[in-house]
Motif scaffolding. Structure first.
Motif, short mmCIF file in Angstrom:
data_model
loop_
_atom_site.label_atom_id
_atom_site.label_comp_id
_atom_site.label_asym_id
_atom_site.label_seq_id
_atom_site.Cartn_x
_atom_site.Cartn_y
_atom_site.Cartn_z
N ASN A 1 36.42 20.98 10.48
CA ASN A 1 35.25 21.17 11.34
C ASN A 1 35.02 22.64 11.67
N LEU A 2 36.04 23.46 11.57
CA LEU A 2 35.93 24.87 11.96
C LEU A 2 35.61 25.71 10.73
N THR A 3 34.38 25.61 10.27
CA THR A 3 33.99 26.19 8.98
C THR A 3 34.18 27.70 8.94
N GLU A 4 33.79 28.40 10.00
CA GLU A 4 33.91 29.85 9.98
C GLU A 4 35.38 30.27 9.96
N PHE A 5 36.22 29.57 10.71
CA PHE A 5 37.65 29.83 10.65
C PHE A 5 38.18 29.60 9.24
N ASN A 6 37.83 28.46 8.65
CA ASN A 6 38.34 28.12 7.32
C ASN A 6 37.96 29.17 6.29
N ARG A 7 36.73 29.59 6.35
CA ARG A 7 36.29 30.60 5.39
C ARG A 7 37.09 31.89 5.54
N PHE A 8 37.22 32.34 6.77
CA PHE A 8 37.95 33.59 7.01
C PHE A 8 39.42 33.46 6.60
N GLN A 9 40.06 32.35 6.99
CA GLN A 9 41.47 32.16 6.66
C GLN A 9 41.68 32.09 5.15
N ALA A 10 40.81 31.37 4.45
CA ALA A 10 40.96 31.22 3.01
C ALA A 10 40.75 32.55 2.29
N GLU A 11 39.79 33.33 2.74
CA GLU A 11 39.46 34.58 2.06
C GLU A 11 40.46 35.69 2.37
N ASN A 12 41.23 35.56 3.44
CA ASN A 12 42.11 36.65 3.85
C ASN A 12 43.59 36.34 3.74
N SER A 13 43.95 35.14 3.32
CA SER A 13 45.35 34.77 3.16
C SER A 13 45.82 35.07 1.74
N ASP A 14 47.03 35.60 1.62
CA ASP A 14 47.59 35.88 0.30
C ASP A 14 47.95 34.60 -0.43
N VAL A 15 48.52 33.65 0.26
CA VAL A 15 48.76 32.30 -0.25
C VAL A 15 48.14 31.33 0.75
N ILE A 16 47.78 30.16 0.29
CA ILE A 16 47.09 29.21 1.15
C ILE A 16 48.10 28.28 1.80
#
Length: 355
Positions: free
Chosen positions: A231-246
């Protein structure tokens, strides 16, 4: 099921967008670097760990209650079933109280874990459970209540004290400076479940700041922040784009968990499940851990030894009389080291190769 599928469909847009967007030079690891790092680790398997004598992160790390005897004994239980890594929460309060002492205790903990061949994934911030906290003696656990004493970091304090952000920056950078080249540290989980407990978008500025602080120090280890709510789309986008591994959390049954895996694979990065296994939710060792091994996904279940965190009780099913629930929610061992379920421990040993 329909809701999950809808969320996955909505998530697909930002996942594919993030996958096609090249990482900023000198910041996020390339996919190739992340894959090489992950291949060198072997299959990561372990648990979220806090000693059974600690009700929360403060009781684990404060000098008066830092319990190396229990930490050593219980990490021994983990090693005996073939676990090679654990996820451990830090907290800024022990650092504010005594930075040098806190660093020393982290070092002592790492020495114990290393003796057992166990690496550590450290967590900085956390939006789960109690918003208020203080240094010193911690409250006794409430009978039968899951994580009754667990505390957020920084919780509501950051909204009352504008200077706390400066303190948090110094704290994060100090810990990363001292341990950012320590081979006993596997990964830095910068923020656990940002936006949880009603914080939502109020936590986004700190999430972005802690990633920036980590990149400024540039540790040898990867940095990440786990995906946990579609549900937290903006969080998800930022976390996915800035994490070295998921990294991600999932307490669902195998069918729903596999849908998450299939979606996250589109990011083209190694996957580590840093929280799973809630028996009454249908997420168990027998139906999730083999799948994670087959998919070469790091597997960290919540809990090791039943203790003051009361995580044998389900999130929203308190038992005020404190009796043992008919089915444990989390955890693997009783305090004396006997397994809650012998067949689970045998399965874990088979999967880890620890005969």
């Amino acid at each position: 099921m329909k809701q999950i599928l809808l969320l996955l469909t909505l998530a697909g847009g930002w996942l594919l967008t993030g996958c096609n967007r090249p990482p900023a030079a000198g910041k996020v690891w390339s996919g190739e670097k992340a894959a090489q790092w992950y291949a060198a680790q072997g299959w990561l398997r372990g648990c979220d760990f806090i000693p059974s004598t600690a009700v929360n992160q403060l009781e684990m790390w404060q000098e008066a209650t830092f319990d190396t005897t229990t930490i050593s004994r219980e990490l021994g239980y983990a090693a005996a079933i073939g676990f090679n890594s654990v996820r451990v929460y830090l907290h800024h309060v022990p650092w504010v109280t005594d930075a040098a002492g806190f660093r020393s205790r982290i070092g002592a903990y790492l020495s114990i874990a290393h003796r057992y061949g166990i690496s550590t994934l450290f967590v900085f911030f956390d939006d789960c459970w109690n918003r208020e906290y203080s240094a010193g003696p911690q409250p006794a656990p409430r009978p039968g209540v899951h994580n009754s004493g667990w505390v957020q970091d920084p919780g509501d304090a950051i909204h009352r004290n504008i200077t706390l952000t400066d303190t948090l920056e110094r704290y994060v950078k100090d810990i990363l400076t001292h341990f950012g080249h320590d081979k006993r540290v596997l990964l830095w989980d910068l923020y656990n479940e940002p936006g949880n407990e009603g914080h939502r978008e109020k936590s986004l500025p700190l999430l972005k700041k802690v990633f920036r602080w980590a990149r400024e120090i540039n540790p040898d280890q990867p940095v990440s922040a786990g995906l946990w709510s579609w549900n937290l789309t903006e969080f998800n986008r930022f976390q996915a784009e800035n994490s070295d591994v998921i990294t991600y959390h999932n307490y669902d049954k195998p069918e729903q968990h596999r849908q998450i895996i299939d979606t996250l694979r589109k990011l083209g990065r190694p996957l580590i499940c840093t929280e799973y296994m809630a028996r009454t939710n249908g997420s168990r060792f027998d139906n999730i851990m083999p799948m994670l091994k087959e998919e070469n996904i790091g597997a960290y279940n919540w809990g090791l030894v039943a203790g003051k965190t009361n995580t044998i009780y389900a999130w929203s099913t308190p038992m005020p009389d404190g009796k043992e629930p008919p089915l444990w929610f989390h955890d693997i061992f009783r305090k004396d080291g006997t397994p809650y379920k012998e067949e689970e421990v045998q399965l874990i040993r088979e999967l880890t190769g620890k005969r």
